[in-house]
Design an enzyme around this catalytic site. Structure first.
Site, PDB file in Angstrom:
ATOM      1  N   GLU A   8      -0.088  -1.417   0.292  1.00 30.41           N
ATOM      2  CA  GLU A   8      -0.186   0.026   0.009  1.00 30.41           C
ATOM      3  C   GLU A   8       0.452   0.997   0.284  1.00 30.41           C
ATOM      4  O   GLU A   8       0.156   2.123  -0.855  1.00 30.41           O
ATOM      5  CB  GLU A   8      -0.551   0.194   0.658  1.00 30.41           C
ATOM      6  CG  GLU A   8      -2.317  -1.007   1.478  1.00 30.41           C
ATOM      7  CD  GLU A   8      -3.043  -1.365   2.538  1.00 30.41           C
ATOM      8  OE1 GLU A   8      -3.178   0.362   3.298  1.00 30.41           O
ATOM      9  OE2 GLU A   8      -3.390  -1.892   3.045  1.00 30.41           O
ATOM     10  N   ASP A  80      -2.443  -4.561   3.662  1.00 31.17           N
ATOM     11  CA  ASP A  80      -2.384  -5.075   4.772  1.00 31.17           C
ATOM     12  C   ASP A  80      -3.339  -6.064   5.272  1.00 31.17           C
ATOM     13  O   ASP A  80      -4.280  -6.457   4.270  1.00 31.17           O
ATOM     14  CB  ASP A  80      -3.085  -3.613   5.786  1.00 31.17           C
ATOM     15  CG  ASP A  80      -2.150  -2.303   5.918  1.00 31.17           C
ATOM     16  OD1 ASP A  80      -0.205  -3.002   5.174  1.00 31.17           O
ATOM     17  OD2 ASP A  80      -1.885  -0.963   6.595  1.00 31.17           O
ATOM     18  N   ASP A  82      -5.686  -6.287   7.160  1.00 25.48           N
ATOM     19  CA  ASP A  82      -7.029  -5.782   7.717  1.00 25.48           C
ATOM     20  C   ASP A  82      -8.790  -6.086   6.422  1.00 25.48           C
ATOM     21  O   ASP A  82      -8.238  -6.177   4.862  1.00 25.48           O
ATOM     22  CB  ASP A  82      -7.510  -4.276   8.367  1.00 25.48           C
ATOM     23  CG  ASP A  82      -6.232  -3.265   7.892  1.00 25.48           C
ATOM     24  OD1 ASP A  82      -6.737  -3.481   6.501  1.00 25.48           O
ATOM     25  OD2 ASP A  82      -6.880  -2.882   7.818  1.00 25.48           O
ATOM     26  N   GLU A  84      -9.437  -3.919   4.984  1.00 20.75           N
ATOM     27  CA  GLU A  84      -8.904  -2.302   3.858  1.00 20.75           C
ATOM     28  C   GLU A  84      -7.661  -2.929   2.960  1.00 20.75           C
ATOM     29  O   GLU A  84      -8.681  -2.806   2.061  1.00 20.75           O
ATOM     30  CB  GLU A  84      -8.610  -1.401   4.189  1.00 20.75           C
ATOM     31  CG  GLU A  84      -9.211  -0.559   5.256  1.00 20.75           C
ATOM     32  CD  GLU A  84     -10.748  -0.294   4.887  1.00 20.75           C
ATOM     33  OE1 GLU A  84     -10.852   0.562   3.771  1.00 20.75           O
ATOM     34  OE2 GLU A  84     -12.018   0.199   5.103  1.00 20.75           O
ATOM     35  N   TYR A 303       2.372  -5.709  12.702  1.00 24.25           N
ATOM     36  CA  TYR A 303       1.319  -4.936  12.247  1.00 24.25           C
ATOM     37  C   TYR A 303       0.611  -3.938  13.224  1.00 24.25           C
ATOM     38  O   TYR A 303       0.024  -4.564  14.561  1.00 24.25           O
ATOM     39  CB  TYR A 303       0.121  -5.677  11.558  1.00 24.25           C
ATOM     40  CG  TYR A 303      -0.657  -5.301  11.303  1.00 24.25           C
ATOM     41  CD1 TYR A 303      -0.719  -4.338  10.099  1.00 24.25           C
ATOM     42  CD2 TYR A 303      -1.998  -5.318  10.665  1.00 24.25           C
ATOM     43  CE1 TYR A 303      -1.092  -3.271   9.237  1.00 24.25           C
ATOM     44  CE2 TYR A 303      -3.109  -5.083   9.939  1.00 24.25           C
ATOM     45  CZ  TYR A 303      -2.357  -4.252   9.419  1.00 24.25           C
ATOM     46  OH  TYR A 303      -3.576  -3.134   8.628  1.00 24.25           O
ATOM     47  N   ARG A 305      -2.982  -2.429  13.347  1.00 24.41           N
ATOM     48  CA  ARG A 305      -4.331  -2.376  13.472  1.00 24.41           C
ATOM     49  C   ARG A 305      -4.997  -3.500  13.946  1.00 24.41           C
ATOM     50  O   ARG A 305      -4.637  -4.664  13.404  1.00 24.41           O
ATOM     51  CB  ARG A 305      -4.627  -2.057  12.107  1.00 24.41           C
ATOM     52  CG  ARG A 305      -4.704  -0.499  11.662  1.00 24.41           C
ATOM     53  CD  ARG A 305      -5.185  -0.047  10.317  1.00 24.41           C
ATOM     54  NE  ARG A 305      -5.260   1.604  10.270  1.00 24.41           N
ATOM     55  CZ  ARG A 305      -3.513   1.446   9.840  1.00 24.41           C
ATOM     56  NH1 ARG A 305      -3.193   0.579   9.971  1.00 24.41           N
ATOM     57  NH2 ARG A 305      -3.257   3.030  10.036  1.00 24.41           N
ATOM     58  N   HIS A 350      -3.970 -12.382  14.010  1.00 25.13           N
ATOM     59  CA  HIS A 350      -3.309 -11.109  14.112  1.00 25.13           C
ATOM     60  C   HIS A 350      -2.575 -11.534  14.990  1.00 25.13           C
ATOM     61  O   HIS A 350      -2.695 -12.318  15.816  1.00 25.13           O
ATOM     62  CB  HIS A 350      -3.658  -9.306  13.921  1.00 25.13           C
ATOM     63  CG  HIS A 350      -4.790  -9.325  13.270  1.00 25.13           C
ATOM     64  ND1 HIS A 350      -5.401  -8.510  12.777  1.00 25.13           N
ATOM     65  CD2 HIS A 350      -4.954 -10.216  11.631  1.00 25.13           C
ATOM     66  CE1 HIS A 350      -5.744  -8.579  11.608  1.00 25.13           C
ATOM     67  NE2 HIS A 350      -5.057  -9.260  10.665  1.00 25.13           N
TER      68      HIS A 350
END
Length: 389
Positions: A8, A80, A82, A84, A303, A305, A350
């Site tokens: 990203e 990423d 997640d 998104e 990471y 989040r 995660h």
């Protein structure tokens, strides 16, 4: 033929390129490439599907990705982990086209290290449609609430269009309003408490301690007025004081678990005075990589989040070695602590937020970080090391 890895952010791309070498081309999407324009609702109210368009200015980025993908032996979507990131991976895969679809793979990693990335490359997967759909649901709900409820809000507040409704902000505002109404409706009641400063002798140098009145003749005192308190004080004047018993015991308190996104933001606010936006900005910089004088950027934390408290076994072993060296074996539990995530919806794939390498102490990396980066890294490092004691 080189392989293509898509992430990203440009900074993350630079960090990873320095780890993978000439066998890989690493490119960045610079965030989302598709979005609903702000000029209209762009949501089908029959089935709630959004209409997405290429974001203005992303045409050149997409063309560069297509050109690199056409020449690549394999294409790894490493956005990423997640929802998104999963949606961005899906959008990139769609826009790259059918000609390269057979060589597109999805990979994720919790830390930007050569070992983590190589492990991810060895275990590619397909894009998770459930995560993509979760992102679509969130984005569509944002749009519906913002575009359909906000005009109602304007009408009710004399056309003040700078105000808006939101999927999160409106319920949060309601909770604040309800709490404020409860505060305003509260009728305070007067009450008094009595404390005594005592000492074993009259010597002012002797150690003193405080005692609190909690019972009178076995009952909890009701001191609703100053007169009630004064009456008790009068009864206590000239009284004989004695210690009836002393209770000794040992209390064992477990350390706090490593950070999740929420707890990191809370601790950074209370201990460092950082607002959530600054905390996440600094954490993103520490995650994406910082040059430590070796000529290559290194990711310092995992990471950022996450709502999981899980910790990789190898990270626990490294932390235990750090504890042994700097604090001694007396601070090391027989078994590594295991923390249970209270949120049943937490994604246990995660990890909690932790240092990638616990041996990189705050003091060791301080010369290479800004003051604010160092403060946040020290907070994360200390919390993780303490959690393993």
């Amino acid at each position: 033929m080189a392989k293509l890895l898509i992430v990203e952010s440009a900074k993350k791309a630079k960090t990873i390129k320095g780890m993978l070498g000439s066998d890989f081309t690493v490119k960045a999407t610079s965030g989302h490439i598709l979005e609903m324009p702000p000029d209209d609702l762009h949501v089908n109210l029959e089935d709630f599907t959004p209409t997405l368009y290429l974001i203005r200015g992303k045409g050149k980025t997409l063309e560069g990705l297509k050109e690199a993908a056409a020449k690549a032996e394999a294409v790894y979507l490493a956005t990423d982990m997640d929802r998104e990131g999963e949606a961005i991976a899906q959008h990139v895969a769609e826009r790259l086209g059918r000609t390269v679809a057979g060589k597109v793979r999805r990979i994720t990693f919790t830390a930007i290290t050569k070992a983590d990335i190589q492990a991810a490359l060895a275990n590619p997967r397909q894009i998770d449609r459930r995560l993509v759909e979760a992102q679509v649901a969130r984005r569509v709900t944002d749009r519906l609430v913002g575009y359909m409820v906000s005009p109602v809000l304007w009408k009710g507040l004399s056309g003040i269009k700078r105000l808006s409704a939101g999927r999160v902000q409106s319920p949060a505002l309601w909770l604040v309003v309800e709490r404020e109404r409860a505060i305003q409706a509260f009728i305070p009641e007067e009450w008094w408490s009595i404390e005594a400063e005592l000492s074993k002798t009259a010597d002012p140098a002797h150690q003193k301690f405080w005692a609190f009145l909690f019972k009178i003749k076995g009952k909890k005192p009701e001191l609703k007025t100053e007169a009630d308190a004064q009456k008790v004080l009068a009864d206590l004047k000239g009284a004989a004081w004695r210690v009836e018993r002393v209770e000794k015991g040992t209390r064992l308190r477990r350390p706090y678990p490593p950070f999740t996104t929420d707890s990191m933001q809370q601790a950074a606010s209370s201990q460092l005075g950082f607002n959530p936006r600054l905390t996440m900005k600094l954490a993103q910089e520490l995650y994406e990589g910082v040059e430590l004088g070796e000529g290559k950027a290194v990711g310092l934390i995992t990471y950022i989040r996450t709502d999981s408290l899980a910790v990789a076994p190898e990270a626990q072993e490294a932390a235990r070695a750090v504890v042994t060296k700097y604090f001694g074996e007396a601070y090391l539990p027989a078994q590594p602590p295991v923390y249970q995530t209270r949120d049943k919806t937490a994604q246990e794939a995660h990890e909690a937020i932790r240092p990638v390498d616990p041996w990189k102490t705050p003091k060791a990396v301080e010369p290479y970080l800004t003051k604010q980066q160092h403060l946040l890294y020290r907070l994360i490092w200390r919390r993780f090391i303490a959690s393993q004691m």
